[in-house]
Structures are given as structure tokens and as C-alpha cells.
Design an enzyme around this catalytic site. Structure first.
Site, PDB file in Angstrom:
ATOM      1  N   ASP A  18       6.319  55.640  93.716  1.00  0.00           N
ATOM      2  CA  ASP A  18       5.115  54.749  93.723  1.00  0.00           C
ATOM      3  C   ASP A  18       3.961  55.789  93.674  1.00  0.00           C
ATOM      4  O   ASP A  18       2.784  55.248  94.017  1.00  0.00           O
ATOM      5  CB  ASP A  18       5.217  54.130  95.080  1.00  0.00           C
ATOM      6  CG  ASP A  18       5.274  54.994  96.256  1.00  0.00           C
ATOM      7  OD1 ASP A  18       6.238  55.539  96.425  1.00  0.00           O
ATOM      8  OD2 ASP A  18       4.377  54.657  97.234  1.00  0.00           O
TER       9      ASP A  18
ATOM     10  N   LYS B  92       4.849  49.136 101.001  1.00  0.00           N
ATOM     11  CA  LYS B  92       4.643  50.517 101.565  1.00  0.00           C
ATOM     12  C   LYS B  92       3.115  50.657 101.579  1.00  0.00           C
ATOM     13  O   LYS B  92       2.407  50.324 100.754  1.00  0.00           O
ATOM     14  CB  LYS B  92       5.365  51.508 100.723  1.00  0.00           C
ATOM     15  CG  LYS B  92       4.896  52.811 101.157  1.00  0.00           C
ATOM     16  CD  LYS B  92       4.900  53.813 100.275  1.00  0.00           C
ATOM     17  CE  LYS B  92       3.938  54.763 100.069  1.00  0.00           C
ATOM     18  NZ  LYS B  92       3.823  55.977  99.484  1.00  0.00           N
TER      19      LYS B  92
ATOM     20  N   GLU C 285       4.245  53.543 107.726  1.00  0.00           N
ATOM     21  CA  GLU C 285       4.125  54.976 107.208  1.00  0.00           C
ATOM     22  C   GLU C 285       2.798  55.759 107.762  1.00  0.00           C
ATOM     23  O   GLU C 285       1.929  55.797 106.795  1.00  0.00           O
ATOM     24  CB  GLU C 285       4.468  55.232 105.567  1.00  0.00           C
ATOM     25  CG  GLU C 285       4.542  56.631 105.343  1.00  0.00           C
ATOM     26  CD  GLU C 285       4.754  57.131 103.877  1.00  0.00           C
ATOM     27  OE1 GLU C 285       4.692  56.156 103.207  1.00  0.00           O
ATOM     28  OE2 GLU C 285       4.730  58.230 103.499  1.00  0.00           O
TER      29      GLU C 285
ATOM     30  N   GLU D  98       2.014  59.209 108.039  1.00  0.00           N
ATOM     31  CA  GLU D  98       2.554  60.511 107.708  1.00  0.00           C
ATOM     32  C   GLU D  98       1.748  61.539 108.410  1.00  0.00           C
ATOM     33  O   GLU D  98       0.739  61.820 108.363  1.00  0.00           O
ATOM     34  CB  GLU D  98       2.503  60.800 106.143  1.00  0.00           C
ATOM     35  CG  GLU D  98       2.707  62.276 105.722  1.00  0.00           C
ATOM     36  CD  GLU D  98       2.988  62.686 104.248  1.00  0.00           C
ATOM     37  OE1 GLU D  98       2.932  61.460 103.516  1.00  0.00           O
ATOM     38  OE2 GLU D  98       3.043  63.757 103.965  1.00  0.00           O
TER      39      GLU D  98
ATOM     40  N   LYS E 239       8.653  54.574 107.917  1.00  0.00           N
ATOM     41  CA  LYS E 239       8.844  55.997 107.072  1.00  0.00           C
ATOM     42  C   LYS E 239       8.222  56.997 107.745  1.00  0.00           C
ATOM     43  O   LYS E 239       7.108  57.236 107.561  1.00  0.00           O
ATOM     44  CB  LYS E 239       8.098  55.482 105.784  1.00  0.00           C
ATOM     45  CG  LYS E 239       8.244  56.722 104.649  1.00  0.00           C
ATOM     46  CD  LYS E 239       8.380  56.296 103.355  1.00  0.00           C
ATOM     47  CE  LYS E 239       7.899  57.314 102.468  1.00  0.00           C
ATOM     48  NZ  LYS E 239       8.163  57.050 101.027  1.00  0.00           N
TER      49      LYS E 239
ATOM     50  N   SER F 155      13.653  57.945 102.260  1.00  0.00           N
ATOM     51  CA  SER F 155      12.712  57.271 101.199  1.00  0.00           C
ATOM     52  C   SER F 155      11.788  58.465 100.614  1.00  0.00           C
ATOM     53  O   SER F 155      10.746  58.529 100.769  1.00  0.00           O
ATOM     54  CB  SER F 155      11.807  56.204 102.184  1.00  0.00           C
ATOM     55  OG  SER F 155      11.040  55.744 100.993  1.00  0.00           O
TER      56      SER F 155
ATOM     57  N   TYR G  43      -1.374  60.748  97.703  1.00  0.00           N
ATOM     58  CA  TYR G  43      -0.439  59.841  96.972  1.00  0.00           C
ATOM     59  C   TYR G  43      -0.964  59.190  95.805  1.00  0.00           C
ATOM     60  O   TYR G  43      -1.193  58.201  96.115  1.00  0.00           O
ATOM     61  CB  TYR G  43       0.691  59.170  97.877  1.00  0.00           C
ATOM     62  CG  TYR G  43       2.001  59.208  97.261  1.00  0.00           C
ATOM     63  CD1 TYR G  43       2.688  60.343  97.296  1.00  0.00           C
ATOM     64  CD2 TYR G  43       2.488  58.083  97.002  1.00  0.00           C
ATOM     65  CE1 TYR G  43       3.926  60.183  96.725  1.00  0.00           C
ATOM     66  CE2 TYR G  43       3.640  57.859  96.447  1.00  0.00           C
ATOM     67  CZ  TYR G  43       4.652  59.226  96.131  1.00  0.00           C
ATOM     68  OH  TYR G  43       5.745  58.995  95.701  1.00  0.00           O
TER      69      TYR G  43
HETATM   70  P1  13P Z   1       7.512  62.500  99.625  1.00  0.00           P
HETATM   71  O1  13P Z   1       6.741  62.956 100.970  1.00  0.00           O
HETATM   72  O2  13P Z   1       8.781  62.186  99.887  1.00  0.00           O
HETATM   73  O3  13P Z   1       7.211  63.220  98.289  1.00  0.00           O
HETATM   74  O4  13P Z   1       6.956  61.038  99.509  1.00  0.00           O
HETATM   75  C1  13P Z   1       5.811  60.448 100.330  1.00  0.00           C
HETATM   76  C2  13P Z   1       5.926  58.792  99.943  1.00  0.00           C
HETATM   77  O5  13P Z   1       5.065  58.175 100.699  1.00  0.00           O
HETATM   78  C3  13P Z   1       6.483  58.248  98.895  1.00  0.00           C
HETATM   79  O6  13P Z   1       6.447  56.943  98.956  1.00  0.00           O
END
Ligand code: 13P
Length: 392
Positions: free
Chosen positions: A67, A179, A219, A221, A261, A330, A392
């Protein structure tokens, strides 16, 4: 007055199938707990959401994340000398999404909006290609990161405006999960403001997604950037997930119909010592067990800049004994890196590139089952992909 007539109406009305009741203590009075009940529109999709989440979290399978926004996809293409054109993006996504046998290891694919509406060069919709392999189509719905005023140089994630109507359109187009990726930085603190904003945004998005039949992938991160030890990541991850679940509850999100995630709990990328898969698994599972209710069906990790082999080894270490949830992958970078390097944009290499996708997908499928061994993995797959300030 209004409350009591609502209660009465609910009690008498059988068509309000989404009726939920809960206890609420008034902050203005010292009166004892009152029970109120109200309809949740979301209830119309609950069974479907639960089934979708279960299908994605099925044994030996995980998610292929492709994505990337057009800008980020452009970086992937540039790494093999291709221009960032719609034709090249489509060619790359076609290679990935038409890999024969992909559905054995992949249960869901996250697409960018452009891809959701695209077809193969033969005119078959990408959504159809996925459904033929029993892969659930998914869609990235956030609109990317922006600087967060008043914070310690941190970001917030945009995309709530118009999200309900966009989600309804994505559902019509065949998407069944969504997502939203926001980020938290350990070296930036993180500030209480950034954590609250990240958690609240994720919860609002999750509620809107469920109202429109899309299983939300939640997610936040926690970026690898920094030289901090694993204990600092653990502390921040616990703080972030506590807030995320607090706001998910406030927004009446159905936990059986979401997927998480998370980042794995690792030391910062610039920390002096690397952690073993066993140490990463121990800290990550400790954090998740402290924070994530077993009602959540699946934990689908991001790879975050780890090498393909590292991401697979760490996942394997987490599946050495049973977990309360399906623990899977994922990945974007950790599934695509070898594919890109094999393909190089050459039509005669498509088959070989698809085989290398299957190699990675199968390795992670084995890791989901706790049966992976890194024996025979090539050197390329062991190279890390960490980039400072990755978007991203
Ligand atoms: P990666 O960290 O695995 O590259 O991917 C992050 C993500 O949010 C993909 O949807």
C-alpha cells in the site's frame, strides 16, 4: 426524562438489533449507577467484521502490504532504475498480485487507492485476482503524516475528514479491511500529546471503518530510529498500546473485528548491541500480553526496516508456544525486497520474481506456525532496510 423514554423504546423495539447497554456513572451527581442503552449502527456489520478478521488471521497465513503511496512506490521503483509512472506501478503490482499460489501463504493484501481501482493489462480487476486466491482485499485509508504543532518535532496522521464516505466507496469496490499507520518516535520522548493524538486518531478511524464494513488494522508504528535499548521501546510500546485500547473502548470499537499491526519490541536501530530473536520475542510478547485482550483475533507485525530474514526469525521465535491471538505478519519491505531485486523491471524476470515472493511468503507462513529455519537463506535477504525518518 429523555433517557428513560429511550430505555423504554429500546426495550419494546425488536428492530434495534444493535442495542447495547452499559453502566454509566454520572459525573454531575452522586446517584448510583444508571443503565442506559442505545443502538450501535456498527452492529449491522459485526458478524461480517468478525468473519473477515478470522479469515485474515488464519493459520499459516499473513498479509502482503503493498500500500505504498505513489511517492513511496516511486522510491521502490527508483531502486531498480524505473520511473515512477502509473504504468510502472501497475506492472509492479500486477507482478505481485497475480503470483500463482499466493493464497496458500497470504490471507490479505493491503493496497493503495490507485491499485484498488486498477486492473491487470488483460483487464482483470486486481480485486478479482485476489479473490480467486482467497485473499481478502484491503485498503490504506490514512492520508499520511504531518508535523504535530506543539510537540517535540513529532507527527500526527491525517485522514479522518471524509473517511466515512471514502470507506463506503472502498467497500463497494471490494475492500474488506483497512489500514491506518501513524508513528511514534522513542527519541522524541514521545510527548504525551503525540501519544494521545496517535491513539485517538487510530480509535476514531477504527470506529468509522467498522461502521462501513471494513476491519480496521490498528497500526501505531514505534519507529526503529534511535540508539535506545530494548527496555525503552518496551516502555513506550506499553504506554502507546494502553492509550490505544483506552480510546478504542471509548469509541465502542468491537475488538473481535479489528487486527493490530504493531512494531516488534527491539532496541533502536542505532543501539550498540543487536538483540536476538528470542530476546525480541520475549519483550514483544510480554508487552502484548500486558496490553492486548484475547478478544483481538490477530497481531500482524510490520517489518519496520528489519531484513527479510530478521523479520521472519523474530516472528518464528514468537510462535514457539501458543499465544492468545494469531501472531503473524503484514510486511511490506520484508516481503518485497528480494522480489524487486529479482525483477529489475524486466518482463523475462517476472516469473523468477514471483517465485522469490513465494519463497518469502512461505518462510513467513512457516514462521507463523513456528517452524521456520533460516538455513539456506541468501545473503541479500539478510540485509537490513532501515531508513531514518521512513514515511509510507
Ligand atoms: P514495513 O514496515 O513492513 O515495510 O511496512 C509498513 C507498513 O505499514 C505497510 O503497510
Amino acid at each position: 426524562m429523555a433517557t428513560s423514554s429511550l430505555v423504554k423504546l429500546n426495550a419494546a423495539s425488536s428492530q434495534w438489533i444493535g442495542q447495547h447497554s452499559f453502566s454509566q456513572r454520572s459525573v454531575l451527581s452522586s446517584s448510583p449507577t444508571r443503565r442506559v442503552s442505545f443502538p450501535l449502527v456498527r452492529a449491522s456489520y459485526v458478524d461480517e467484521l468478525v468473519n473477515t478478521a478470522k479469515t485474515i488471521a488464519s493459520p499459516g497465513r499473513g498479509i502482503l502490504a503493498i500500500d505504498e503511496s505513489n511517492a513511496t512506490c516511486g522510491k521502490r521503483l527508483a531502486s531498480i532504475g524505473l520511473d515512477n509512472t502509473e504504468v510502472n506501478r501497475q506492472a509492479y503490482r500486477q507482478l505481485l498480485l497475480t503470483t500463482p499460489g499466493l493464497g496458500e501463504y497470504i490471507s490479505g493484501a493491503i493496497m493503495f487507492e490507485e491499485t484498488l481501482y486498477q486492473s491487470t493489462t488483460d483487464g482483470k480487476k486486481f480485486v478479482e485476482c485476489l479473490l480467486d486466491e482467497n485473499i481478502v482485499p484491503g485498503i490504506k485509508v490514512d492520508k499520511g503524516l504531518s508535523p504535530l504543532p506543539g510537540s517535540n518535532n513529532e507527527s500526527w496522521c491525517q485522514g479522518l475528514d471524509g473517511l466515512a464516505s471514502r470507506s463506503a466507496e472502498y467497500y463497494k469496490q471490494g475492500a474488506r479491511f483497512a489500514k491506518w499507520r501513524t508513528v511514534v518516535s522513542v527519541p522524541c520522548g514521545p510527548s504525551a500529546l503525540a501519544v494521545k493524538e496517535a491513539a485517538w486518531g487510530l480509535a476514531r478511524y477504527a470506529a468509522v471503518s467498522q461502521d462501513n464494513g471494513l476491519v480496521p488494522i490498528v497500526e501505531p508504528e514505534i519507529l526503529l530510529d534511535g540508539d535506545h535499548p530494548i527496555e525503552s521501546t518496551l516502555e513506550v510500546a506499553q504506554q502507546v498500546w494502553a492509550e490505544v485500547f483506552y480510546y478504542l473502548a471509548q469509541n465502542n470499537v468491537v475488538l473481535e473485528g479489528i487486527l493490530l499491526k504493531p512494531s516488534m519490541v527491539t532496541p533502536g536501530a542505532e543501539h550498540k548491541e543487536k538483540a536476538s530473536p528470542e530476546t525480541i520475542a520475549k519483550h514483544t510478547l510480554q508487552m502484548l500480553k500486558r496490553r492486548v485482550p484475547p478478544a483481538v483475533p490477530g497481531i500482524m507485525f510490520l517489518s519496520g526496516g528489519q531484513s527479510e530474514v530478521e523479520a521472519t526469525l523474530n516472528l518464528n521465535a514468537m510462535n514457539q508456544s501458543p499465544n492468545p491471538w494469531h501472531v503473524s505478519f503484514s510486511y511490506a519491505r520484508a516481503l518485497q525486497n528480494s522480489v524487486l531485486k529479482t525483477w529489475q523491471g524486466r518482463p523475462e524476470k517476472i516469473e523468477a520474481a514471483q517465485k522469490s515472493l513465494l519463497v518469502r511468503a512461505k518462510a513467513n507462513s512457516l514462521a507463523q506456525l513456528g517452524r521456520y529455519s533460516a538455513e539456506g537463506e541468501n545473503e541479500e535477504a539478510k540485509k537490513g532496510m532501515f531508513v531514518k525518518g521512513y514515511t509510507y
